[in-house]
Design an enzyme around this catalytic site. Structure first.
Site, mmCIF file in Angstrom:
data_model
loop_
_atom_site.group_PDB
_atom_site.id
_atom_site.type_symbol
_atom_site.label_atom_id
_atom_site.label_comp_id
_atom_site.label_asym_id
_atom_site.label_seq_id
_atom_site.Cartn_x
_atom_site.Cartn_y
_atom_site.Cartn_z
ATOM 1 C CD GLU A 1 40.930 28.339 17.418
ATOM 2 O OE1 GLU A 1 41.957 28.781 16.873
ATOM 3 O OE2 GLU A 1 39.804 28.424 16.930
ATOM 4 C CG ASP A 2 43.098 23.422 17.037
ATOM 5 O OD1 ASP A 2 42.010 23.977 17.244
ATOM 6 O OD2 ASP A 2 43.743 23.518 15.991
#
Ligand code: MN
Length: 737
Positions: A90-91
């Site tokens: 996600e990051d």
């Protein structure tokens, strides 16, 4: 500038990593440690330039989440690896393919599940419900996704301090709304309690601190009381040679808080502030006998309350919880709850699913209520086509309820939520049995389908081929399964009635030499004063409307045509409309002041056009519902005025009061990722706008949505429309009634 001591930080990171390895060590298989180390290094590298809101290195977070998975939930290597990597996709630049290549398919699917459910949660929107449904769907793939998500949430709640206030509130409420009930349902009592306590801490800090202080102040008094209470039990257990520990623990801050609130009492009057827990070290075969033996010892010294005996050993709760609870009277006249269980049961109670699963593997004859539950949830999700919000409400309703245990005629046990009826039971057996249920025999006695079941009832369902589900059934059942099945049946039923009705109307119109088209049908709908054409078809199909009455429609139509012609010439726009009212009511006639007359005159806003302050409006005196306010541009206005002119009264808005009115917007655009999110953002940024519902259709890249919301006035609504039109991808925003 914040000075960062990188050397010190590196030490701290390694210290945490070593702690994780130490905790995991007892169950590591050959090669596991290497895999964990690899995941740690990938996560460390991927997050190396990131920091938490608190300023700490980001890697602390995945490390803590992995540690919770091991220490507090009892998960293994796959989960540790997944937890360490859970924010990487996600990051950072890492893709799912990279995870699959380096860590295998299983870890990839878990991370995929975790990434999917971490989407935005917007309150009151269908997005949130959809996310919840997605989250539950992952249960059927791998329950570890939910467990790691809970660990993630727990760490985020523990570190909520450094978040800005509005984020604290959002995260805390979301936790209370979703994650605490889930933890409860999965039997993770320790995590559930901590989440609830943290929720209270961040939403009502004063009350939280007050209760914490009071627990501390009363501590020495309580300890003295517990010591005295357990002394005779202690001696007798020793004498009989039991291997055991006794704990006297205060209940959680949140459970004390909800007792105070529910019963409207101060802290000092909460009588069961703590429970005494006796944990036995028994062999699996002797568990039940030992627990009852201890029960016998406890009740030799203290009188039990017969209403408060709970035997979750013979019949464990559906989340796997096993324990024997009794409430006894102490010598000082205070009730005390005593929980008796074995070490195995205690571990399941504290750590829930994973522990349950571990023991199940070992003993293989352990009860499997939780597996049944997961199977049930899976079935429900796959079959349920109703809208997501409805589903979520039904489902959440079932999360916290107590259960009743009932039996089939053959003696099979069924676990249903408290308040379940014979009809719920019938749907629990089979959809067909439910749909044709006409009654039941409970303990040999004939009862109606609405009969509420009690613990231990034996239920035999009576069916008939002539039976069909109806609307009232929805009020009889409490399980989400039965509700979903009844709704499905009603929808099917309605669909076929609509088709029947349509056919009858088509034939009737043909006989009357009239064309069957949408215009005629629209007039018929208005003639019968119904909201939609389908509603009209449905009533004809079901025989609620006698098809022969359609004949009188023709006469009516001809009469109306004549009348309308003359009026339509006069009423062309909204200004001449006012003149028309004057000619009907006379020039001096009082007008209705909407807002001020609210309390004096009984009026409501018409649903057909949803007027809001600023609209040109008129009042219409109805037979049953008082005065209805319509917009002068309402599609029904001409008809009302032409046929019932004497019932029209002039009206205008006066109120400066801020009343919210329901309005509808239709949005058309090209579909793209994040569009709904952007739209809801615009709406929630607009002051004093509350969204009631949003429905979205997307077909071949075209996005069409309808939003219902509460606004204060037309100017307010116009501003919102302007703002929405600026959203990328949207090319039309219109108001509808
Ligand atoms: Mn995270």
């Amino acid at each position: 500038m914040i000075q960062v001591d990188t050397e010190e930080e590196r030490k701290q990171i390694l210290k945490r990593y070593r702690r994780l390895l130490r905790q995991a060590k007892p169950f590591l298989k050959p090669g596991d440690a290497k895999e964990i180390k690899k995941a740690f290094n990938v996560s460390l590298e991927a997050h190396k330039d990131m920091r938490r809101k608190s300023g700490e290195p980001y890697i602390y977070h995945p490390l803590e989440v992995a540690l919770i998975c091991v220490e507090e939930i009892g998960l293994g290597t796959t989960s540790i690896v997944s937890a360490l990597l859970h924010d990487v996709v996600e990051d950072t630049d890492w893709e799912l393919e990279d995870i699959e290549r380096d860590f295998g398919h299983k870890v990839m699917t878990i991370i995929d599940g975790l990434t999917k459910i971490s989407g935005v949660f917007d309150y009151g929107s269908s997005q949130q419900a959809e996310n919840f449904r997605k989250m539950l769907l992952t249960l059927s793939d791998d329950v570890r996704v939910i467990l790691i998500k809970l660990a993630d949430r727990l760490n985020n709640m523990r570190t909520l301090q450094s978040m800005p206030r509005h984020k604290q509130l959002k995260i805390a409420s979301e936790t209370m709304y979703l994650y605490a009930p889930l933890a409860h349902r999965l039997g993770l009592y320790a995590i559930k309690s901590e989440l609830e306590d943290l929720y209270l801490k961040y939403t009502d800090a004063d009350t939280y601190q007050d209760i914490v202080n009071k627990i501390q102040q009363s501590r020495s008094l309580r300890n003295r009381f517990i010591r005295k209470f357990i002394q005779p039990i202690d001696e007798e257990l020793d004498r009989q040679g039991f291997d055991y520990t006794i704990k006297g623990r205060p209940k959680s801050v949140y459970s004390i808080y909800s007792k105070m609130k529910k019963q409207g009492i101060p802290f000092d009057e909460v009588y069961d502030l703590f429970a005494v827990r006796i944990i036995l070290n028994s062999d699996f075969e002797n568990e039940k006998a030992d627990c009852w033996q201890v029960y016998s010892i406890v009740t030799d010294f203290y009188q039990p309350n017969p209403d408060r005996l709970r035997d979750w050993i013979s019949t464990p709760r559906s989340n796997g919880y096993e324990s024997l609870h009794t409430t006894v009277m102490s010598n000082s006249g205070q009730w005390v709850e005593v929980q008796i269980r074995t070490k195995r049961m205690d571990e399941i109670a504290e750590r829930g699913y994973a522990a349950h699963w571990k023991y199940k593997e070992k003993e293989s004859k352990s009860p499997s209520g939780l597996d049944d539950w997961i199977t049930q949830v899976r079935g429900l999700l796959e079959s349920n086509e109703a809208n997501a919000i409805e589903f979520m409400d039904d489902f959440r309703g079932n999360l916290f309820r107590e259960e009743v245990f009932v039996f089939t005629p053959k003696g099979d046990l069924k676990v249903l939520p408290h308040g379940a009826t014979a009809l719920d039971f019938a749907f629990e057996i089979h959809t067909e049995v439910g749909a044709s249920c006409i009654g039941a025999k409970v303990n040999q006695k004939l009862v109606p389908i609405s009969h509420v079941l009690k613990n231990g009832d034996q239920v035999e369902i009576l069916t008939s081929g002539k039976q069909k589900p109806n609307e009232d059934w929805l009020n009889i059942v409490v399980t989400s399964r039965a509700k979903a099945k009844i709704k499905d049946a009603l929808r099917e039923e309605k669909k076929s009635s609509i088709l029947d009705g349509k056919e009858i109307v088509r034939r009737k119109l043909k006989q009357m030499k009239m064309t069957f088209n949408s215009e005629t049908v629209e007039k018929l709908r208005a003639f019968y004063e119904l909201k939609t054409a389908n509603e009209f078809y449905y009533r004809v199909g079901r025989g609620i409307i006698d098809p022969t009455t359609i004949r009188s429609f023709k006469d009516f139509l001809e009469k109306q045509k004549k009348k309308q012609k003359s009026i339509q010439e006069r009423v062309k726009d909204e200004s001449t409309f006012t003149k028309e009212i004057k000619s009907v009511k006379g020039p001096d006639h009082d007008q209705l002041l909407i807002g001020e007359d609210m309390d004096v005159v009984d009026y409501i806003l018409a649903k057909c056009c949803n007027p809001i302050p600023g609209d040109d409006v008129f009042g219409f005196v109805t037979v049953n519902e008082g005065i209805k306010i319509h917009r002068t541009s309402c599609p029904n206005a001409v008809e009302l005025l032409s046929n019932h002119g004497n019932r029209v009264i002039k009206a205008r808005w006066t109120s400066q009061k801020e009343i919210a009115f329901l309005a509808g917007l239709r949005i058309v655009g090209t579909d793209r990722v994040g569009l709904i999110n952007d739209v809801t953002k615009v709406i929630s940024n607009e002051l004093k706008v509350n969204m009631r519902s949003i429905t979205v259709d997307s077909d071949a890249g075209v996005f069409e949505g309808t939003i219902k919301l509460y606004v204060n006035s037309t100017s307010h609504l116009d501003k919102l429309i302007q703002d929405l039109e600026k959203v990328e991808g949207i090319f039309q925003v219109t108001r509808f009634d």
